[in-house]
Scaffold this motif. Structure first.
Motif, PDB file in Angstrom:
ATOM      1  N   LYS A 103       0.809  -1.219   0.000  1.00 27.50           N
ATOM      2  CA  LYS A 103       0.000   0.000   0.000  1.00 27.50           C
ATOM      3  C   LYS A 103       0.844   1.273   0.000  1.00 27.50           C
ATOM      4  N   ASP A 104       2.148   1.129   0.074  1.00 26.35           N
ATOM      5  CA  ASP A 104       2.991   2.324   0.202  1.00 26.35           C
ATOM      6  C   ASP A 104       4.276   2.200  -0.613  1.00 26.35           C
TER       7      ASP A 104
ATOM      8  N   THR B 183      -0.436   1.647  -4.509  1.00 28.68           N
ATOM      9  CA  THR B 183      -0.988   0.414  -3.949  1.00 28.68           C
ATOM     10  C   THR B 183      -1.043  -0.593  -5.093  1.00 28.68           C
ATOM     11  N   CYS B 184      -0.521  -1.788  -4.857  1.00 26.10           N
ATOM     12  CA  CYS B 184      -0.389  -2.773  -5.932  1.00 26.10           C
ATOM     13  C   CYS B 184      -1.376  -3.920  -5.741  1.00 26.10           C
TER      14      CYS B 184
ATOM     15  N   ALA C 261     -10.333  -1.873  -5.417  1.00 22.39           N
ATOM     16  CA  ALA C 261      -9.680  -2.696  -4.395  1.00 22.39           C
ATOM     17  C   ALA C 261      -8.664  -1.868  -3.612  1.00 22.39           C
ATOM     18  N   ALA C 262      -7.878  -1.057  -4.335  1.00 27.08           N
ATOM     19  CA  ALA C 262      -6.884  -0.206  -3.674  1.00 27.08           C
ATOM     20  C   ALA C 262      -7.559   0.827  -2.779  1.00 27.08           C
ATOM     21  N   ALA C 263      -8.687   1.367  -3.237  1.00 27.76           N
ATOM     22  CA  ALA C 263      -9.414   2.342  -2.431  1.00 27.76           C
ATOM     23  C   ALA C 263      -9.950   1.702  -1.149  1.00 27.76           C
TER      24      ALA C 263
ATOM     25  N   ILE D 166     -10.421   4.281   1.773  1.00 28.79           N
ATOM     26  CA  ILE D 166     -11.029   5.395   1.037  1.00 28.79           C
ATOM     27  C   ILE D 166     -12.474   5.081   0.671  1.00 28.79           C
ATOM     28  N   SER D 167     -12.718   3.849   0.231  1.00 26.74           N
ATOM     29  CA  SER D 167     -14.042   3.437  -0.227  1.00 26.74           C
ATOM     30  C   SER D 167     -14.569   2.281   0.614  1.00 26.74           C
ATOM     31  N   PRO D 168     -15.900   2.173   0.731  1.00 27.80           N
ATOM     32  CA  PRO D 168     -16.503   1.061   1.471  1.00 27.80           C
ATOM     33  C   PRO D 168     -16.651  -0.156   0.565  1.00 27.80           C
ATOM     34  N   HIS D 169     -16.983  -1.289   1.160  1.00 28.22           N
ATOM     35  CA  HIS D 169     -17.208  -2.505   0.383  1.00 28.22           C
ATOM     36  C   HIS D 169     -18.653  -2.529  -0.110  1.00 28.22           C
TER      37      HIS D 169
END
Length: 281
Positions: free
Chosen positions: A141-142, A155-156, A231-233, A238-241
């Protein structure tokens, strides 16, 4: 040789029905047929072939002749092709790819024509060695990379093919994707190269993305890249599921990372453009 031009959110490919046609040198054909001045013009070549393991098989070749594992926009077009042309006329279609068998739900209109398609893209891969990306820990992620004097954090994720996603404050509509994407694609951290996504966060459930695809360059849309972006979010909080809208140069896709089965689901359109004949020899 008969072919069909199709697009999903502007991600356009030449499709060949290999139930009827034979392609002996697909890499060479992809280079010729994809050329927008001397060929048909496309983001690549897709072969629709019989499969012993699924309803059909999709093979995808980039304009440089390299074969890719998977393309989310192309697989929706393959499903529409085989459904609308009565090769495989059922609402649940299994398509074999180099990234495994993918399952597609066909959403039809009142005329029984496929309009949108929902693809079970499977679970995102976050283990560094399986993406692959050279990193010290998973999930990645970094990952800090630099180009042209600027630093970016990636983020990979793999959706069967490698992606590196970076969230930027610049207006992505004006961002120089080619300048930076062409460098990061070939960075030494990516043993198989990588697709590079540049993303603006409009809200937790609304993202805007542009993509630099390995072996192709910038395209109007990338299905696997859109899934990797969501997925990265989610991985970064950042984003919900839940359903997330992602705006692309060629349109919008709806992506959901379902935590019940761990799979990512992509819903979007697929359209026929035209049929033709290519003098192949």
């Amino acid at each position: 040789m008969k072919f069909t031009k199709m697009q999903g959110c502007g991600n356009d490919y030449v499709y060949i029905n290999c139930f009827d046609e034979t392609v002996s040198a697909p890499a060479e054909l992809a280079r010729k047929i994809s050329d927008r001045h001397f060929g048909i013009g496309s983001d690549g070549l897709v072969l629709i072939t019989p499969s012993q393991n699924a309803d059909c098989c999709m093979r995808m070749f980039n304009p440089d002749g390299s074969e890719s594992e998977m393309c989310g926009n192309a697989i929706r077009c393959v499903a529409k092709y085989v459904y609308d042309r009565n090769i495989i006329h059922k609402k649940q279609i299994a398509i074999e790819t180099l990234a495994g068998i993918k399952f597609i739900t066909v959403n039809t209109d009142e005329n029984d024509t496929a309009r949108t398609l929902t693809v079970d893209m499977g679970a995102p891969i976050t283990e560094a060695t399986e993406i692959p990306v050279i990193a010290n820990a998973s999930p990645v992620k970094d990952l800090s990379l630099s180009a042209h004097g600027r630093d970016f954090t990636f983020t990979c994720v793999s959706m069967g093919n490698p992606h590196a996603v970076t969230f930027i404050n610049d207006d992505v509509s004006l961002f120089d994707v080619e300048r930076f994407g062409s460098v990061f694609e070939k960075d030494n951290h990516f043993p198989h190269k990588a697709n590079i996504e540049f993303v603006n966060v409009l809200s937790p459930t609304h993202l805007k993305m542009r993509v630099w695809e390995r072996g192709t360059g910038e395209t109007l849309a990338c299905g696997t890249g859109t899934c990797a972006t969501v997925a990265a979010a989610c991985l970064n909080g950042i984003s919900p599921h839940e359903a997330v809208k992602v705006d692309l140069l060629g349109g919008q896709l709806i992506i959901e990372w379902n935590m019940e089965d761990g799979h990512i689901y992509m819903t979007g359109p697929a359209e026929f453009t035209f049929d033709g004949e290519y003098y192949y020899g």
